[in-house]
Every structure is written in C-alpha cells, then in structure tokens.
Design a protein around this motif. Sequence first.
Motif, short mmCIF file in Angstrom:
data_model
loop_
_atom_site.label_atom_id
_atom_site.label_comp_id
_atom_site.label_asym_id
_atom_site.label_seq_id
_atom_site.Cartn_x
_atom_site.Cartn_y
_atom_site.Cartn_z
N LEU A 133 10.42 23.72 26.49
CA LEU A 133 9.05 22.89 25.59
C LEU A 133 9.43 22.43 24.32
O LEU A 133 9.08 21.36 24.07
N THR A 134 10.46 22.66 23.94
CA THR A 134 11.20 22.08 22.82
C THR A 134 11.94 20.12 23.72
O THR A 134 11.76 19.16 22.39
N ARG A 135 12.23 20.71 24.42
CA ARG A 135 12.70 18.74 25.04
C ARG A 135 11.41 18.54 25.30
O ARG A 135 11.57 16.90 24.63
N CYS A 136 9.94 18.89 25.25
CA CYS A 136 8.92 18.00 25.32
C CYS A 136 8.85 17.37 24.01
O CYS A 136 8.05 16.35 24.00
N ILE A 137 9.00 18.49 23.01
CA ILE A 137 8.41 18.31 22.00
C ILE A 137 9.34 16.95 21.27
O ILE A 137 9.41 15.99 20.61
N GLU A 208 5.54 27.78 18.38
CA GLU A 208 6.66 28.89 17.73
C GLU A 208 5.73 30.31 18.13
O GLU A 208 5.82 31.22 18.14
N VAL A 209 4.57 30.16 18.43
CA VAL A 209 3.00 30.79 18.60
C VAL A 209 3.39 31.61 19.44
O VAL A 209 3.68 32.58 20.02
N PHE A 210 3.97 30.96 20.60
CA PHE A 210 3.99 31.96 21.66
C PHE A 210 4.97 32.39 22.40
O PHE A 210 5.12 33.10 22.62
N ARG A 211 6.05 31.70 21.18
CA ARG A 211 7.81 32.35 20.88
C ARG A 211 7.93 33.55 20.91
O ARG A 211 8.18 34.82 21.13
N THR A 218 -1.49 33.51 20.89
CA THR A 218 -1.02 32.83 21.10
C THR A 218 -2.35 32.06 21.93
O THR A 218 -2.72 31.01 22.05
N ALA A 219 -3.52 32.83 21.64
CA ALA A 219 -4.84 32.23 22.68
C ALA A 219 -5.60 31.88 21.60
O ALA A 219 -6.23 30.65 21.88
N GLN A 220 -5.25 32.50 20.79
CA GLN A 220 -5.99 30.74 19.20
C GLN A 220 -5.99 30.12 18.67
O GLN A 220 -6.15 28.94 19.00
N ALA A 221 -4.39 29.49 19.24
CA ALA A 221 -3.35 28.79 18.71
C ALA A 221 -4.17 27.63 19.60
O ALA A 221 -3.97 26.29 19.10
N LEU A 222 -3.98 27.87 21.28
CA LEU A 222 -4.58 27.01 22.00
C LEU A 222 -5.92 26.59 22.34
O LEU A 222 -5.91 25.39 22.21
#
Length: 255
Positions: A133-137, A208-211, A218-222
Amino acid sequence: MANPRPRTPPASPADDETPVEGWLPLKPRTLVDMVIEALIAGVARGLILPGDRVVETELAQRLGVSRVPVREALRVLESQGLVINEPYKGIRLMPVSQKRIDDLIEARVALETTAAIRAIREGRNGEREIAILTRCIAELEATRQRNDSYAFANADTAFHRALCRFSGNDVLCGLWEGLARQATIFFGLSALIKPMTEIVEEHRILMEVFRTGDVEATAQALKEHIDEQTHRVDFEGIVAERRAARSRSTETTQP
C-alpha cells in the motif's frame, strides 16, 4: 503526422500477487487490451466525455490500429457497462448520472469493506501488505507531481485492488475487477477538479487505520473515503464544464 499507437502502461505497484525474490510476474497484453486502456485513459483525462459517441473508424484512426481490435474492445467495454450500443444511435460512452455513481459507490463499499475485514481477521494487514500500500501511495504522489490524471487514477485503482487481494477471496476480487475500469474513470475525473494532495492524504489515512487492525474503524474509514468523499465531487458538473469548454474551443478554431 502518423497517429501514435497506444502504449502498454507501466506495471502497477500492486500487481505483485505472489512475487518471487522481488520479481513481478509479466502479464500478456493484447492489442484489444491496449485499445481499452487507451480509451479509458482518454476518458480519465477528459479527452472524451461520458455520453460522447464513439465512432469505430475514428477511434481506430486516432490509435493507429485496424477496426478489428477496436470493435472487440468496444464489445468488452459494453459487457462491463462502460459503453452502450443503441439501435440507430450507435455506440457512446455510458453517461454520468447520480444513480450510476450511487450504485458504483454502494458496490465498492460492500466489496472493499468485506475484503478489508477478512484481511484483518486473517492477519493480512502486516508489514508485507502495508509495504504494498505504501508503494501505491508513493505512485500516487509521483503522478500527482506530474499532474497526470490518468496515471494518478491508475495508482488509485492499484491501491484499492491491493486491498481487495489481501482478502484472499478470488470471487470477491473478480467482482471488484468488474468495477475497476469504471472506478478508474471516476478517479481520473475526480482528479481533474479535486486537489490531488487531498486524495493522497485520504489513502494515507485509510492505510494507517487498516494497519491498526481495528475492524470497525477500517469499515468507517472506507465508508468515509469511498462514499462520503466521492459524493463531494460533482461529476456531472465536471462533464458539463468540459463539454462546454470543448464547444468553445471548437467554435474558436473554426474559420
């Protein structure tokens, strides 16, 4: 001047399903695939707009290919709901409507929330997944600096594709891929008007929330990222503004 042929886009940072010693598996690409990518790129960059007619011969000429791969590409896109073929009216890109946006958002929230929760429960939110995910960002940030809305949209799609793959659910991933090209178009259109820095930051927060492994957070962040943030973008307004600008440009260039 000869028309440029479509080029194969660079490999996505999230395409490493099972990397071996850092190598990424090569994926064969046909001319049909390249025509599809060229058309999606044109929409994401605002060169061709939702609701526009797509004339097979004109598209083939612009891409420097025969009509055969263009015809097959349009059939694929029709099966995915991206173009419509109406009797006596020809082929055109699916128009943007609030209902279509709502339907896409609802489906993505359901699929990606299910994927993220399963990934967390099975321990697939560790260092390896966060590195992907960091590479994607990082790719999002790099394309932001180049101000390339299509490449930016591809990096956005790669982030969400990776999140789905962490679930290990091939059926879910297959369903998500059916929406991926539509999502890429909306990501690109969004980047034409919404500050890319905000979009990059949204992905950092989500990662970061997923981490943390907090399922509810995570559900709320999505939901916040996919639903609420997307609804703040006036896609119909973007298309109308681009179409008006195109009309003014055409009038200016006419003798």
